[in-house]
Motif scaffolding. Structure first.
Motif, PDB file in Angstrom:
ATOM      1  N   CYS A  29       2.323  11.374  -6.617  1.00 39.20           N
ATOM      2  CA  CYS A  29       2.329  10.228  -5.703  1.00 39.20           C
ATOM      3  C   CYS A  29       2.511  10.742  -4.279  1.00 39.20           C
ATOM      4  O   CYS A  29       3.344  11.604  -4.026  1.00 39.20           O
ATOM      5  N   PHE A  30       1.760  10.197  -3.352  1.00 38.13           N
ATOM      6  CA  PHE A  30       1.853  10.633  -1.958  1.00 38.13           C
ATOM      7  C   PHE A  30       3.196  10.258  -1.336  1.00 38.13           C
ATOM      8  O   PHE A  30       3.730  11.002  -0.528  1.00 38.13           O
ATOM      9  N   PRO A  54      -4.313  10.752   0.135  1.00 39.66           N
ATOM     10  CA  PRO A  54      -5.508  10.631   0.987  1.00 39.66           C
ATOM     11  C   PRO A  54      -6.520  11.727   0.645  1.00 39.66           C
ATOM     12  O   PRO A  54      -6.149  12.893   0.489  1.00 39.66           O
ATOM     13  N   MET A  55      -7.767  11.353   0.526  1.00 40.17           N
ATOM     14  CA  MET A  55      -8.826  12.322   0.240  1.00 40.17           C
ATOM     15  C   MET A  55      -8.935  13.368   1.344  1.00 40.17           C
ATOM     16  O   MET A  55      -9.401  14.475   1.101  1.00 40.17           O
ATOM     17  N   SER A  56      -8.507  13.025   2.542  1.00 47.25           N
ATOM     18  CA  SER A  56      -8.544  13.994   3.638  1.00 47.25           C
ATOM     19  C   SER A  56      -7.613  15.180   3.378  1.00 47.25           C
ATOM     20  O   SER A  56      -7.710  16.203   4.032  1.00 47.25           O
ATOM     21  N   ARG A  57      -6.721  15.035   2.393  1.00 48.91           N
ATOM     22  CA  ARG A  57      -5.802  16.119   2.017  1.00 48.91           C
ATOM     23  C   ARG A  57      -6.291  16.781   0.731  1.00 48.91           C
ATOM     24  O   ARG A  57      -5.512  17.175  -0.121  1.00 48.91           O
ATOM     25  N   HIS A  98     -10.269   5.778 -12.798  1.00 50.01           N
ATOM     26  CA  HIS A  98      -9.071   5.335 -12.086  1.00 50.01           C
ATOM     27  C   HIS A  98      -8.858   6.107 -10.788  1.00 50.01           C
ATOM     28  O   HIS A  98      -7.785   6.032 -10.203  1.00 50.01           O
ATOM     29  N   ALA A  99      -9.839   6.842 -10.335  1.00 50.96           N
ATOM     30  CA  ALA A  99      -9.683   7.687  -9.149  1.00 50.96           C
ATOM     31  C   ALA A  99      -9.175   6.912  -7.940  1.00 50.96           C
ATOM     32  O   ALA A  99      -8.373   7.423  -7.157  1.00 50.96           O
ATOM     33  N   ALA A 100      -9.579   5.669  -7.791  1.00 54.63           N
ATOM     34  CA  ALA A 100      -9.150   4.879  -6.630  1.00 54.63           C
ATOM     35  C   ALA A 100      -7.652   4.583  -6.654  1.00 54.63           C
ATOM     36  O   ALA A 100      -7.053   4.334  -5.612  1.00 54.63           O
ATOM     37  N   SER A 107      -7.521   7.230   5.679  1.00 54.22           N
ATOM     38  CA  SER A 107      -6.409   8.084   6.114  1.00 54.22           C
ATOM     39  C   SER A 107      -5.240   7.250   6.631  1.00 54.22           C
ATOM     40  O   SER A 107      -4.547   7.658   7.542  1.00 54.22           O
ATOM     41  N   ARG A 108      -5.001   6.093   6.055  1.00 51.22           N
ATOM     42  CA  ARG A 108      -3.962   5.192   6.560  1.00 51.22           C
ATOM     43  C   ARG A 108      -2.554   5.743   6.419  1.00 51.22           C
ATOM     44  O   ARG A 108      -1.633   5.226   7.025  1.00 51.22           O
ATOM     45  N   PHE A 109      -2.348   6.799   5.631  1.00 50.00           N
ATOM     46  CA  PHE A 109      -1.010   7.333   5.415  1.00 50.00           C
ATOM     47  C   PHE A 109      -0.738   8.599   6.208  1.00 50.00           C
ATOM     48  O   PHE A 109       0.288   9.200   6.076  1.00 50.00           O
TER      49      PHE A 109
END
Length: 110
Positions: A29-30, A54-57, A98-100, A107-109
């Motif tokens: 979990c982020f 976030p996918m950016s990570r 369930h990837a979503a 990148s809201r986080f």
């Protein structure tokens, strides 16, 4: 050693919610940076709901193979052919549906 939290039923990260022979991953979990076998286990034990990474990570290690205990990056997991790139154990192909829940495209986080 990497800790996995939740309602585990074996050492390969299966839980009471997902426990087929192929359910051998845990996800981080982020928000709390803890591994859980599924979002339902997470939401039972934490005071916050599961926050996707976030996918950016995509270089962060956030997927744990229950077969060999290797930590995988988002990119390694999503680019795998439904198997661990380290030990070749098969993952449940349904998990990618369930990837979503586990990976956030925006990148809201950050």
């Amino acid at each position: 050693m990497v800790n996995v939290y939740g309602d585990l039923i074996d050492k390969e990260t299966r839980c009471i919610h997902y426990h087929s022979a192929l359910d051998i991953i845990a996800l981080k979990c982020f928000a709390c940076r803890r591994y859980y076998p599924c979002f339902a286990c997470h939401d039972t034990y934490e005071r916050h709901t599961y926050v996707p990474y976030p996918m950016s990570r995509s270089a962060d290690k956030v997927v744990l193979c229950g077969g060999c205990r290797s930590e995988l990056t988002i990119a390694q997991y999503l680019n795998s052919a439904a198997a661990c790139p380290v030990c070749s154990r098969s993952f449940n192909p349904g998990c990618k549906a369930h990837a979503a829940i586990y990976f956030q495209a925006d990148s809201r986080f950050e």
